[in-house]
Design a protein around this motif. Structure first.
Motif, PDB file in Angstrom:
ATOM      1  N   VAL A 293      23.229   3.584  49.819  1.00 37.53           N
ATOM      2  CA  VAL A 293      23.848   3.341  48.514  1.00 37.53           C
ATOM      3  C   VAL A 293      24.750   2.108  48.570  1.00 37.53           C
ATOM      4  O   VAL A 293      24.776   1.303  47.641  1.00 37.53           O
ATOM      5  N   VAL A 294      25.503   1.954  49.669  1.00 38.22           N
ATOM      6  CA  VAL A 294      26.392   0.783  49.745  1.00 38.22           C
ATOM      7  C   VAL A 294      25.641  -0.447  50.272  1.00 38.22           C
ATOM      8  O   VAL A 294      26.240  -1.502  50.449  1.00 38.22           O
ATOM      9  N   ARG A 295      24.364  -0.317  50.499  1.00 34.68           N
ATOM     10  CA  ARG A 295      23.503  -1.396  50.960  1.00 34.68           C
ATOM     11  C   ARG A 295      23.907  -1.978  52.306  1.00 34.68           C
ATOM     12  O   ARG A 295      23.738  -3.181  52.560  1.00 34.68           O
ATOM     13  N   ALA A 296      24.487  -1.106  53.160  1.00 33.33           N
ATOM     14  CA  ALA A 296      24.649  -1.514  54.550  1.00 33.33           C
ATOM     15  C   ALA A 296      23.250  -1.690  55.142  1.00 33.33           C
ATOM     16  O   ALA A 296      23.024  -2.525  56.003  1.00 33.33           O
ATOM     17  N   PHE A 297      22.335  -0.887  54.643  1.00 34.68           N
ATOM     18  CA  PHE A 297      20.921  -0.999  55.014  1.00 34.68           C
ATOM     19  C   PHE A 297      20.104  -0.942  53.736  1.00 34.68           C
ATOM     20  O   PHE A 297      20.534  -0.339  52.751  1.00 34.68           O
ATOM     21  N   ASP A 298      18.949  -1.564  53.750  1.00 32.18           N
ATOM     22  CA  ASP A 298      18.001  -1.380  52.660  1.00 32.18           C
ATOM     23  C   ASP A 298      16.860  -0.523  53.184  1.00 32.18           C
ATOM     24  O   ASP A 298      16.517  -0.600  54.367  1.00 32.18           O
ATOM     25  N   PRO A 299      16.261   0.309  52.330  1.00 32.67           N
ATOM     26  CA  PRO A 299      15.206   1.217  52.807  1.00 32.67           C
ATOM     27  C   PRO A 299      13.981   0.433  53.284  1.00 32.67           C
ATOM     28  O   PRO A 299      13.685  -0.645  52.777  1.00 32.67           O
ATOM     29  N   ASP A 300      13.301   0.996  54.307  1.00 32.66           N
ATOM     30  CA  ASP A 300      12.063   0.372  54.781  1.00 32.66           C
ATOM     31  C   ASP A 300      10.932   0.643  53.799  1.00 32.66           C
ATOM     32  O   ASP A 300       9.974  -0.116  53.723  1.00 32.66           O
ATOM     33  N   ALA A 301      11.032   1.774  53.080  1.00 33.92           N
ATOM     34  CA  ALA A 301      10.065   2.063  52.022  1.00 33.92           C
ATOM     35  C   ALA A 301      10.797   2.823  50.927  1.00 33.92           C
ATOM     36  O   ALA A 301      11.817   3.459  51.183  1.00 33.92           O
ATOM     37  N   GLY A 302      10.290   2.753  49.693  1.00 30.45           N
ATOM     38  CA  GLY A 302      10.932   3.435  48.571  1.00 30.45           C
ATOM     39  C   GLY A 302      12.078   2.611  48.008  1.00 30.45           C
ATOM     40  O   GLY A 302      12.276   1.447  48.392  1.00 30.45           O
ATOM     41  N   SER A 303      12.856   3.212  47.098  1.00 24.41           N
ATOM     42  CA  SER A 303      13.947   2.449  46.505  1.00 24.41           C
ATOM     43  C   SER A 303      15.109   3.364  46.155  1.00 24.41           C
ATOM     44  O   SER A 303      14.965   4.581  46.030  1.00 24.41           O
TER      45      SER A 303
END
Lengths: 569, 544
Positions: free
Chosen positions: A401-411
């Motif tokens: 949610v805080v975009r420390a990471f972005d998902p590898d798949a999905g959103s």
């Protein structure tokens, strides 16, 4: 030669950003260098004028003793000598003071720039760097740059200028002498700067890495002492420590010997040049082309050059280490976060939050995903608890949610908008996140809390103060804070160590409350609190959470304020 | 080091020879009209003196360097010996990062002191005295100008010392605080990012550094005075000597030896003046080496002065409480005290049979870990006797398993350097790491550590367990091996432990977890350092 060009390219590339940063203070740097030059020129003036004076008086004295008539103005050279003597002291004092001021200003610049660079790193990179000895290395690298000006920039420039000035003085007496001196000193200057840099390049760059490895091995050795000792393999691991040490000492020996060679070369060349100029001057005197006082003064001017060149080999042989430090800092602070989105949200209402078929893998954690195909919809104003043991991926949801990471798949979507398309500012201003790990700063309690206030708020001082106390009341620290001798100005120790774990946790929670955000993420908000306090805080949080969208994480549901529903990972 | 000093003295003598010859050449040509060509032997000697000077300087620096490197290697070996002897318990009282800093950075700080400061401290006394002697033989009045400066030399040193030391201490403190602030903000970067405060924090980092500068400059203004004083005396004595000689040569001074002055002696004295002060200026330059070395040496001395524990006695222990099973360990009336905490264990009597699985339980702080540490020899019993059967090797596993930067195989072979890959695999499988191993594309050659695979806490525990399998130590001591593991990982570790016990090894396990107690032959409950009760778990009873 080819290697030296490559190295020079690498050096310019690594040091370039820092040189440009220093360039912003070029007037200061120039004045500092001129003061250094002035100190050196006063020393040259003092020696040469004294030499001239003694020879001139000796000749006059002889003439007088022989009954001849001669006059000499003793007052001008006498006051000149005094002027140079006092001037040299004053210039040296001013130079040291001024240049230290400069170095400290540069230190502030370098820290600021490094910090600005680091603050753009994404959570993924910060998490990677946090491991190990990164902070120690960072400090060492910054320290290496602090001395760039005083060791590597000003001295070679001043040395070169001094060579030119002395050659000029010599050329005034006999043009050829100036040429001879230049022919001797310019190659020397090149050797003690560029030549030394090349000679030391490999070992000095390696030295930085080896010292680092030695530190890692030493830390391993100490942390693993119990196992290493009981298994009887202390010696085997110690051999590893000593191997690193041997590499380090070998490189230090190489560097030390090369610097010593450079220093000896400076001595032999400068003194040899003085001897050569002396012989040439005496020949010119015998041929009637030079007066005796001038002939005896010229070698003295050359001797004084030693001071201007003596420090260079030792500094330049270590250039590789500075380059490595700079390159590492560049690499660490350069990678900007992926802030491509530009959409800002109009509404200030509580948003909905949706995870759609989200999969997340952490780098270096093998093939097992931390989250696999997770779907979750939190409606606007809803409170959802996510429960599960540690390592089940609870915190990973918040990290997404805080975009420390972005998902590898999905959103992940906020109010129906993919997070990746949102402007970072729009996301951050709408969000308050209590991380699992409590991070307080070495600053006053008030400063730690103020961090939570919205970045752009229109509260006056009194309103801010009221807000701080209100937040402290919610976390049940108001009474405690009122009894502190220094109240809100109480200093909170390094990483919050002056507070108990539970207090630090609640200060962090108060900080999150102050943000007054419509979307709230709370990771174990009541962890480390005793039962009574936990109940009080949970009740007050319950009221505060009204009208906000909340996602909360815990081992068990009873460790959370009231939730609309709970799901287990 | 004496070689460095000798080289320094030779260099000083060569300098004197060089300066004397230069003055003599000028005087011969200018005053006595001697043609320069007839003076070539002197010019050659001059060149020789310059070369000797260069060689001596090289020798001084390199022999100082060697001495410095030698001292570093020796001290580091001593510190390593001492840390190993003190053992992990003593070490735990210190911060491991602090001990690393001692072993690495503080030892590094010794080099400059040994290599540069120590030889220079002698040379700063010897060389000015030699120069003074030569000056006296030339003109006692001029020499007395040096001499006026000479009694000031100790004063200079004190001034430099005080100034430099104060400067050093203050700068060190302030720099530490400054670096602390910077690191604190870097450490909390995630939080600053979350609150959108990175720009504000950047400004603050710069502002704090700038504030440090402003306050620091005040002290520097005073501190730099000491070097300015040295500079002033050096410059003024050159000026005074030059003017005295000039007036003396003119015959204006009708006093003392002034009428004996010649161009040779006058120039020689002038040439000597800067070199008279040079050793002192170098000493001032190297002063910070001394300050940092002294700081480091103090910490190192404290460390080396501590007495290491002796460890348990080894002897033949045959008789158990029943005669069929031999004893592995016997504790008689053992008690342990820690400084500041009083008695933490005992008095306590305990026999441990060979092949027995003993669980130590009780609230935290009751001496479970201390009992394990006594058995491992990390702390000594203050009273009583700890005896292990002869040739008992011990294996240790605690909550923070030791991982080394290197491959999986290197981490395992640390314990058994000659083990084959197959044995490593067997050990990993026995420690319930078989599935991880098969999931790794590079298998045993996978790197662990900062830039490699990050193991979870449970995986690290099981890796440490695999090491225990590889060692053939008959006595295995485990300090909360399943703390902070989830139930699945805990179960896997317990399965591993059961296999170890099946190999006939003696296990002593400090634990809070009922599942671990369930696998023990005997559960010892400790309270306030005393043995409170012993019982045999139901499951074991049912088996026997």
């Amino acid at each position: 030669m080819k290697e030296s060009i490559i190295m020079k390219g690498a050096t310019v590339k690594a040091l370039g950003p820092w040189l440009r940063l220093m360039g912003e203070r070029r007037t200061r740097l120039l004045i500092g260098a001129l003061l250094m030059l002035a100190t050196l020129l006063f020393a040259i003036g003092l020696l040469t004028l004294s030499g001239w004076f003694i020879t001139a008086t000796a000749l006059t004295g002889m003439t007088l003793a022989a009954g001849g008539a001669a006059t000499i103005n003793v007052f001008t050279p006498g006051s000149g000598i005094r002027f140079f003597a006092v001037g040299r002291t004053a210039a040296r004092y001013a130079e040291r003071l001024y240049n230290h001021d400069t170095v400290l200003r540069l230190l502030a610049d370098i820290r600021g720039r490094t910090f600005a660079g680091l603050s753009r790193l994404s959570g993924r990179e910060l998490a990677r760097y946090r491991a190990g000895e990164w902070l120690n290395r960072l400090t060492a690298d910054i320290d290496a740059l602090d001395n760039l000006y005083l060791r590597l920039l000003a001295p070679p420039l001043v040395g070169l200028l001094a060579v030119l000035v002395v050659s000029g003085i010599l050329a005034l007496a006999m043009p050829a002498f100036g040429g001879v001196l230049l022919a001797i000193m310019l190659p020397l200057w090149g050797i003690v700067t560029l030549g030394m840099a090349v000679a030391g390049s490999g070992p000095s760059a390696r030295r930085v890495e080896t010292l680092e490895r030695l530190r890692v091995r030493a830390l391993e050795h100490l942390q693993g002492l119990a196992e290493l000792r009981t298994f009887g393999v202390l010696g085997a691991h110690r051999a590893r420590v000593e191997r690193e040490q041997r590499t380090l000492l070998d490189d230090q020996r190489r560097l030390g010997r090369r610097a010593a060679l450079g220093n000896a070369l400076v001595t032999v060349t400068v003194q040899g040049a003085a001897v050569a100029i002396l012989c040439l001057a005496l020949l010119a005197f015998a041929a009637g082309k030079l007066s005796a006082p001038v002939a005896s003064m010229l070698p003295l001017a050359v001797l004084a050059l030693n001071e201007g060149l003596a420090m260079l080999p030792g500094a330049f042989v270590q250039l590789g280490a500075t380059r490595t430090a700079a390159a590492r800092l560049n690499a660490e602070a350069a990678a900007p976060a992926s802030d491509e989105g530009g959409i800002s949200l109009a509404s200030v209402e509580a948003p909905s939050l949706t995870f759609e078929a989200v999969t997340l893998r952490y780098p270096g954690m093998g093939t097992t995903p931390a989250l696999e195909d997770v779907n979750l919809h939190v409606a606007a104003g809803e409170r959802v608890a996510v429960l599960g043991p540690s390592g089940s991926g609870k915190s990973s949801l918040a990290q997404l949610v805080v975009r420390a990471f972005d998902p590898d798949a999905g959103s992940v979507q906020l109010a129906g908008q993919d997070l990746r398309s949102l402007a970072p500012q729009a996301l951050r201003s709408r969000l308050a996140y209590l991380t699992q790990h409590t991070e307080l700063f070495h600053a006053s309690l008030a400063d730690n809390l103020r961090l939570g206030l919205p970045v752009e708020h229109d509260l006056d001082e009194a309103a801010v103060e009221r807000a701080l106390w209100q937040a402290l009341w919610i976390v049940d620290l108001e009474g405690w804070a009122r009894e502190l001798p220094h109240g809100l100005d109480t200093w909170v120790g390094e990483a919050g160590r002056q507070l108990s774990g539970g207090q630090a946790r609640r200060v962090a929670l108060a900080r999150v409350i102050l943000r007054d955000a419509p979307l709230v993420l709370l990771d174990e908000p009541l962890a480390g609190l005793d039962a009574t306090t936990a109940t009080t805080v949970a009740e007050r949080l319950d009221t505060w959470l009204d009208g906000r969208t909340a996602l909360m994480f815990a081992h068990r549901r009873d460790a959370l304020p009231h939730c609309d529903r709970a799901l287990v990972l | 080091m004496s070689l460095a000093i000798a080289a320094g003295v030779i260099g000083g003598l060569a300098t004197l020879a060089q300066l004397g010859l230069m003055a003599w050449l000028i005087s011969s040509v200018v005053i006595h009209d001697t043609p320069l060509v007839t003076l070539w032997p002197y010019a050659a000697a001059l060149a020789g003196a310059v070369i000797v000077r260069g060689l001596a300087q090289w020798l001084q620096e390199t022999s100082g360097l060697e001495a410095g490197l030698r001292v570093k290697a020796r001290v580091r070996a001593q510190v390593l010996d001492q840390l190993a002897a003190l053992g992990p318990v003593h070490l735990a009282e210190r911060h491991s990062a602090g001990s690393t800093a001692q072993l690495v950075d503080q030892v590094e700080a010794l080099e400059g002191y040994i290599a540069r400061y120590v030889p220079q401290a002698t040379l700063a006394v010897v060389l000015p005295l030699i120069f003074l002697g030569v000056a006296f033989s030339l003109d006692w009045l001029a020499a007395s100008f040096f001499l006026i400066a000479a009694p000031l030399i100790p004063l200079f040193m004190a001034l430099i010392g005080m100034g430099a030391q104060r400067l050093n201490e203050q700068q060190f403190q302030a720099m530490t605080r400054l670096a602390g602030h910077f690191l604190d903000r870097v450490r909390g970067l995630t939080t600053l990012q979350l609150f959108g405060r990175t720009r504000q924090a950047t400004e603050e980092v710069t502002a704090v550094a700038d504030d440090y500068r402003r306050r620091n400059m005040k002290t520097l203004r005073v501190a730099f005075l000491s070097s300015a004083v040295l500079e002033f005396f050096a410059s003024v004595s050159i000026a005074v000597i030059a003017i005295y000689i000039g007036f003396g040569l003119l015959g204006y001074i009708q006093f003392g030896p002034a009428d004996q002055l010649t161009l040779f002696s006058g120039l020689f004295l002038l040439f000597m003046a800067p070199d008279f002060f040079q050793p002192l200026r170098l000493l001032a330059q190297h002063y910070h080496d001394r300050a940092s070395a002294l700081g480091a040496a103090e910490g190192l001395r404290t460390l080396l002065a501590q007495t290491p524990p002796q460890g348990p006695r080894m002897e033949a222990l045959n008789s158990g409480h029943d005669d069929t099973v031999p004893l592995r360990a016997r504790l008689t009336d053992v008690s342990v005290a820690h400084a500041g905490r009083g008695r933490v264990l005992g008095p306590l009597d305990l026999d441990i049979d060979d092949g027995e699985v003993v669980a130590l339980v009780g609230p935290s702080g009751t001496g479970k870990s201390t009992l394990l540490q006594v058995l491992a020899g990390f702390v000594d019993a203050e009273a009583g006797e700890v005896v292990l059967r002869s040739k008992t090797r011990v294996a240790w596993l605690d909550q923070r398993p030791f991982l080394m930067q290197g491959t999986l195989a290197e981490n395992l072979r640390l314990v058994a350097p000659d083990a084959s890959d197959d044995r490593l695999r067997e050990a990993l499988i026995a420690a319930q790491l078989g599935d991880l191993l098969s999931a790794l594309p590079e298998g045993l050659d996978t790197s662990l550590g900062e830039r490699g695979l990050g193991l979870s806490g449970g995986q690290a525990s099981r890796l440490a367990l695999a090491r225990v399998f590889l060692s053939d130590a008959p006595l295995v001591l485990l300090d909360e091996p399943t703390a902070s593991l989830d139930p699945d990982n805990e179960q896997r570790v317990i399965e591993g432990l059961t296999q170890l016990a099946a190999q006939g090894r003696t296990l002593v396990i400090a634990t809070h977890h009922p599942a671990v107690m369930g696998m023990a032959d005997r559960v010892l409950r400790l309270e306030a350092g005393q043995l409170h009760s012993q019982d045999v778990p139901a499951s074991s009873e049912a088996l026997s």
